[in-house]
Design a protein around this motif. Structure first.
Motif, mmCIF file in Angstrom:
data_model
loop_
_atom_site.group_PDB
_atom_site.id
_atom_site.type_symbol
_atom_site.label_atom_id
_atom_site.label_comp_id
_atom_site.label_asym_id
_atom_site.label_seq_id
_atom_site.Cartn_x
_atom_site.Cartn_y
_atom_site.Cartn_z
ATOM 1 N N ILE A 182 0.828 -1.211 0.000
ATOM 2 C CA ILE A 182 0.000 0.000 0.000
ATOM 3 C C ILE A 182 0.857 1.254 0.000
ATOM 4 N N ARG A 183 1.930 1.231 0.746
ATOM 5 C CA ARG A 183 2.808 2.401 0.830
ATOM 6 C C ARG A 183 3.343 2.762 -0.553
ATOM 7 N N GLN A 184 3.657 1.759 -1.341
ATOM 8 C CA GLN A 184 4.155 1.963 -2.698
ATOM 9 C C GLN A 184 3.100 2.646 -3.574
ATOM 10 N N LEU A 185 1.871 2.176 -3.459
ATOM 11 C CA LEU A 185 0.779 2.741 -4.261
ATOM 12 C C LEU A 185 0.543 4.208 -3.921
ATOM 13 N N GLU A 186 0.461 4.500 -2.625
ATOM 14 C CA GLU A 186 0.169 5.877 -2.219
ATOM 15 C C GLU A 186 1.315 6.807 -2.601
#
Length: 456
Positions: free
Chosen positions: A317-321
């Protein structure tokens, strides 16, 4: 300086070393500029696309002109031509225009920050069970005759939302029970508090803080591995709170049964509660996360671009955001609609940024010294106590395993020890791991923790 290329390399070095342009800015934008010709009045470059040119012109041109002045001692104009197009002078935006754009960007980012609550957590098949368990714990905390979800143990790889969930539990309990004593810390904070308490002879204050909690939440409990005193204090804290019916919530990167260097009495107690895992988000969840972050940033995200990103960024998720934030910045400075080509550039940035941080010998010695309760200076010294000696051998072995440095270089790092001493240490630990499963598990956990901490 014999060539335009050499001058430009010095300009880039000046910008990087003086914090004028970050490394990612150099790699992503400035390195795309190819020197063509140079005169006492102007420097001519080509760049592959209009989009890249717009970024350089709006964000970096004044910085580059100043850098040329510092390197050469006189002012020059910059001409940037898009490849295969006619030459044209740069239209440099005014200071007021740039200031306005930056102000608009900062304002949009302000709305992108959100509290870690259940309402802001994106549910999907990869996390629905962990979310349901977390909501139940938060709702029933302090109540009698409720399902025994104590402790709640949430595990999964980094960046999947464990910290979001454990923080959401704390926020929900705080809302429902404002008088509750809520203690939410990372395992590293727990360890720091313990070390400070031992150093100042205030262990009773430490125990009062943790053992009088109405709900205790510990993030990243895997870092307790190999730290005996921390495990001892946590066990007694856990036992007292559990006996009193106080809720405990724990997160980790792996399930209890795989935390092999934790004491068995801790692992069995973790397994006695409710265990919930979080895995990598599926496509639908990734798409929802991208759209949610875009809304918070007031970014008009075309559906085909969101789908493109969701199909290619699958890790966490951190990568996406982070990708959406970068896309917002590119869109803002380029002043043009978002395209898949923009998204491709962003994805390259994200994947580059997520390469591991280089692991230094100092970091390895520091981690080993913490595990064995000795100092880094002790490990490098000639002290021969059993504890320091084994810590030194383990540190040498781990340095060799992770860095693959030459043995002579490792000897230099460890106080100038000779080649034979390094060989003996590596061999001793290697053979010891074959005979002693506890040593094997401990060393492997140290190596894993060091590598995990090196990730962005």
């Amino acid at each position: 300086m014999n060539s335009f290329e050499e001058v430009f390399e010095k300009v880039k070095k000046y910008c990087l070393e003086n914090d004028k342009i970050p490394e990612i800015g150099i790699k992503t934008w400035i390195d795309q500029m190819k020197p063509v010709s140079f005169t006492p009045t102007e420097a001519v470059f080509t760049i592959p696309t209009d989009f890249q040119k717009n970024i350089v012109v709006s964000k970096y041109v004044d910085i580059l002109k100043d850098a040329f002045l510092q390197i050469l001692g006189f002012n020059i104009d910059l001409v940037i031509n898009v490849e295969n197009t006619e030459s044209e002078k740069i239209k440099v935006p005014t200071d007021d225009e740039l200031e306005k754009k930056h102000a608009e960007l900062e304002k949009s980012y302000k709305f992108a920050n959100y509290d870690y609550t259940f309402d802001t957590f994106i549910e999907g098949r990869s996390n629905e069970f962990a979310l349901a368990c977390s909501k139940s714990v938060a709702k029933n905390c302090g109540e009698k005759s409720v399902p025994d979800y104590n402790p709640l143990f949430i595990y999964g790889p980094s960046g999947m939302g464990k910290t979001h969930l454990i923080t959401a539990i704390a926020n929900e309990v705080r809302k429902n029970h404002p008088n509750f004593n809520i203690v939410y810390v990372t395992s590293e904070t727990f360890g720091s508090d313990l070390v400070n308490a031992l150093n100042t002879s205030h262990i009773s204050n430490f125990q009062d803080k943790y053992r009088n909690a109405d709900i205790l939440l510990i993030d990243d409990v895997q870092f307790f591995a190999g730290k005996e005193r921390m495990q001892e204090e946590f066990f007694h804290t856990f036992y007292k709170l559990h006996q009193e019916g106080k809720q405990i919530v724990i997160t980790s990167d792996k399930p209890p049964k795989e935390l092999l260097t934790l004491e068995e009495r801790l692992r069995t107690r973790f397994e006695g509660g409710l265990i919930a895992d979080i895995s990598a988000p599926d496509y639908e969840t990734r798409l929802a996360i991208i759209n949610r972050k875009s809304e918070l940033l007031e970014l008009k995200m075309p559906s085909e671009v969101a789908e493109f990103m969701a199909n290619r960024l699958k890790s966490n998720i951190r990568q996406l955001e982070g990708a959406v934030v970068r896309l917002k910045a590119l869109n803002h400075f380029a002043g043009s609609p978002i395209t898949i080509s923009m998204a491709q550039s962003v994805i390259r940035d994200v994947l580059t940024d997520e390469q591991p941080i280089p692991i230094t010998v100092e970091k390895i010695i520091s981690e080993v010294s913490t595990v064995y309760g000795v100092s880094a200076d002790d490990i490098r010294s000639n002290k021969r106590s059993a504890q320091i000696s084994i810590a030194r051998k383990v540190a040498i072995y781990v340095v060799r395993e992770i860095t693959q440095m030459p043995l002579a270089s490792i000897g230099t790092e460890f106080g100038g020890r000779d080649h034979s001493t390094i060989v003996y240490s590596v061999t001793s630990i290697s053979e010891g791991m074959e005979k002693d499963s506890n040593l094997k598990n401990l060393v492997e956990d140290i190596i894993k923790d060091i590598k995990d901490k090196s990730k962005v």
